[in-house]
Motif scaffolding. Structure first.
Motif, short mmCIF file in Angstrom:
data_model
loop_
_atom_site.label_atom_id
_atom_site.label_comp_id
_atom_site.label_asym_id
_atom_site.label_seq_id
_atom_site.Cartn_x
_atom_site.Cartn_y
_atom_site.Cartn_z
N GLY A 145 -5.50 -55.28 -18.47
CA GLY A 145 -6.11 -56.58 -18.18
C GLY A 145 -5.11 -57.65 -17.80
O GLY A 145 -5.47 -58.68 -17.23
N ARG A 146 -3.84 -57.42 -18.11
CA ARG A 146 -2.78 -58.38 -17.78
C ARG A 146 -2.02 -58.01 -16.52
O ARG A 146 -1.09 -58.69 -16.12
N VAL A 147 -2.41 -56.91 -15.89
CA VAL A 147 -1.75 -56.47 -14.66
C VAL A 147 -2.03 -57.48 -13.55
O VAL A 147 -3.17 -57.93 -13.40
N THR A 148 -1.00 -57.83 -12.83
CA THR A 148 -1.18 -58.69 -11.66
C THR A 148 -0.87 -57.88 -10.42
O THR A 148 0.27 -57.45 -10.23
N GLY A 149 -1.86 -57.63 -9.64
CA GLY A 149 -1.68 -56.88 -8.41
C GLY A 149 -1.26 -57.81 -7.30
O GLY A 149 -0.99 -58.99 -7.51
N ALA A 150 -1.19 -57.27 -6.11
CA ALA A 150 -0.86 -58.07 -4.93
C ALA A 150 -2.18 -58.47 -4.27
O ALA A 150 -2.82 -57.66 -3.61
N GLU A 151 -2.58 -59.70 -4.52
CA GLU A 151 -3.85 -60.16 -3.95
C GLU A 151 -3.81 -60.00 -2.43
O GLU A 151 -2.81 -60.30 -1.79
N HIS A 152 -4.90 -59.53 -1.87
CA HIS A 152 -5.03 -59.44 -0.43
C HIS A 152 -6.49 -59.66 -0.05
O HIS A 152 -7.37 -59.62 -0.90
N ARG A 153 -6.70 -59.91 1.21
CA ARG A 153 -8.06 -60.21 1.69
C ARG A 153 -8.93 -58.97 1.63
O ARG A 153 -8.51 -57.88 1.98
N CYS A 154 -10.16 -59.18 1.17
CA CYS A 154 -11.14 -58.11 1.11
C CYS A 154 -12.45 -58.61 1.71
O CYS A 154 -12.72 -59.81 1.70
N THR A 155 -13.25 -57.69 2.17
CA THR A 155 -14.57 -58.06 2.65
C THR A 155 -15.43 -58.44 1.44
O THR A 155 -15.09 -58.14 0.31
N ARG A 156 -16.55 -59.04 1.70
CA ARG A 156 -17.46 -59.41 0.62
C ARG A 156 -18.52 -58.34 0.37
O ARG A 156 -19.50 -58.59 -0.30
N GLN A 157 -18.29 -57.16 0.91
CA GLN A 157 -19.23 -56.06 0.71
C GLN A 157 -19.34 -55.77 -0.78
O GLN A 157 -18.34 -55.65 -1.47
N TYR A 158 -20.57 -55.67 -1.27
CA TYR A 158 -20.77 -55.38 -2.69
C TYR A 158 -21.03 -53.89 -2.84
O TYR A 158 -22.09 -53.38 -2.49
N ASP A 159 -20.03 -53.19 -3.30
CA ASP A 159 -20.10 -51.76 -3.58
C ASP A 159 -19.28 -51.55 -4.84
O ASP A 159 -18.13 -51.12 -4.79
N PRO A 160 -19.84 -51.88 -6.02
CA PRO A 160 -19.06 -51.98 -7.25
C PRO A 160 -18.36 -50.68 -7.66
O PRO A 160 -18.89 -49.59 -7.47
N VAL A 161 -17.16 -50.87 -8.22
CA VAL A 161 -16.40 -49.77 -8.81
C VAL A 161 -15.95 -50.21 -10.19
O VAL A 161 -15.67 -51.39 -10.42
N THR A 162 -15.92 -49.28 -11.12
CA THR A 162 -15.49 -49.57 -12.48
C THR A 162 -14.21 -48.81 -12.78
O THR A 162 -14.15 -47.59 -12.60
N ALA A 163 -13.19 -49.54 -13.22
CA ALA A 163 -11.92 -48.94 -13.60
C ALA A 163 -11.85 -48.87 -15.12
O ALA A 163 -12.26 -49.81 -15.81
N THR A 164 -11.34 -47.75 -15.64
CA THR A 164 -11.23 -47.55 -17.08
C THR A 164 -9.85 -47.00 -17.41
O THR A 164 -9.34 -46.13 -16.71
N ALA A 165 -9.25 -47.53 -18.46
CA ALA A 165 -7.97 -47.02 -18.97
C ALA A 165 -8.15 -46.77 -20.47
O ALA A 165 -8.53 -47.67 -21.21
N GLU A 166 -7.88 -45.55 -20.90
CA GLU A 166 -7.97 -45.20 -22.31
C GLU A 166 -6.70 -44.45 -22.69
O GLU A 166 -6.26 -43.56 -21.96
N GLY A 167 -6.11 -44.84 -23.79
CA GLY A 167 -4.90 -44.16 -24.25
C GLY A 167 -4.14 -44.98 -25.25
O GLY A 167 -4.74 -45.62 -26.12
#
Length: 142
Positions: free
Chosen positions: A91-113
């Motif tokens: 949750g504290r990861v900072t990626g490299a923000e870049h432009r994205c379309t506004r298409q709504y096609d949700p994805v869920t990311a999970t990290a367990e460990g």
């Protein structure tokens, strides 16, 4: 209300992979440490990372071990470096923000460990795969 079969299968796969990781920690002789080196510099962690589409229509996952960059993650070294900067908290990861379309096609990311002996369970839904990549950088690039 019943859960979709893919959600149940994904949860079972995650639990199985985490259970398979436990004997490695015992073999290392370091309780609560799962990395091969048991480093004290904040870089010791093992995660099962997964990404699923909307309504759990698809799912993919990979194991990542740091600092060794073991597992099947295609960008393991970069992902470990990124997680180290975030102190093992996705949750504290900072990626490299870049432009994205506004298409709504949700994805869920999970990290367990685990990171430095501390359990980590994190998940977040993003509006699309581009937004996920922009927010999490190499961690979920698989």
């Amino acid at each position: 209300m019943s859960l979709p079969r893919t959600a149940v299968a994904a949860a079972a796969a995650s639990a199985a992979l985490l259970l398979l990781a436990a004997p490695q920690a015992a073999a290392d002789g370091k309780p609560g440490r799962q990395g091969k080196h048991g480093r004290a510099d904040g870089t010791d962690g093992r995660f099962f990372l997964s990404v699923s589409g909307g309504q759990n229509t698809w799912i993919r996952g990979v194991q990542l071990s740091c600092p060794d960059a073991d597992g099947h993650h295609p960008h393991a070294a970069e992902a470990c470096t990124t997680l180290n900067k975030a102190k093992g908290d996705p949750g504290r990861v900072t990626g490299a923000e870049h432009r994205c379309t506004r298409q709504y096609d949700p994805v869920t990311a999970t990290a367990e460990g685990e990171w430095n002996g501390r359990p980590v369970v994190w998940h977040k839904t993003f509006p699309n795969a581009c937004a996920l990549d922009g927010a999490t950088g190499p961690v979920f690039r698989f």
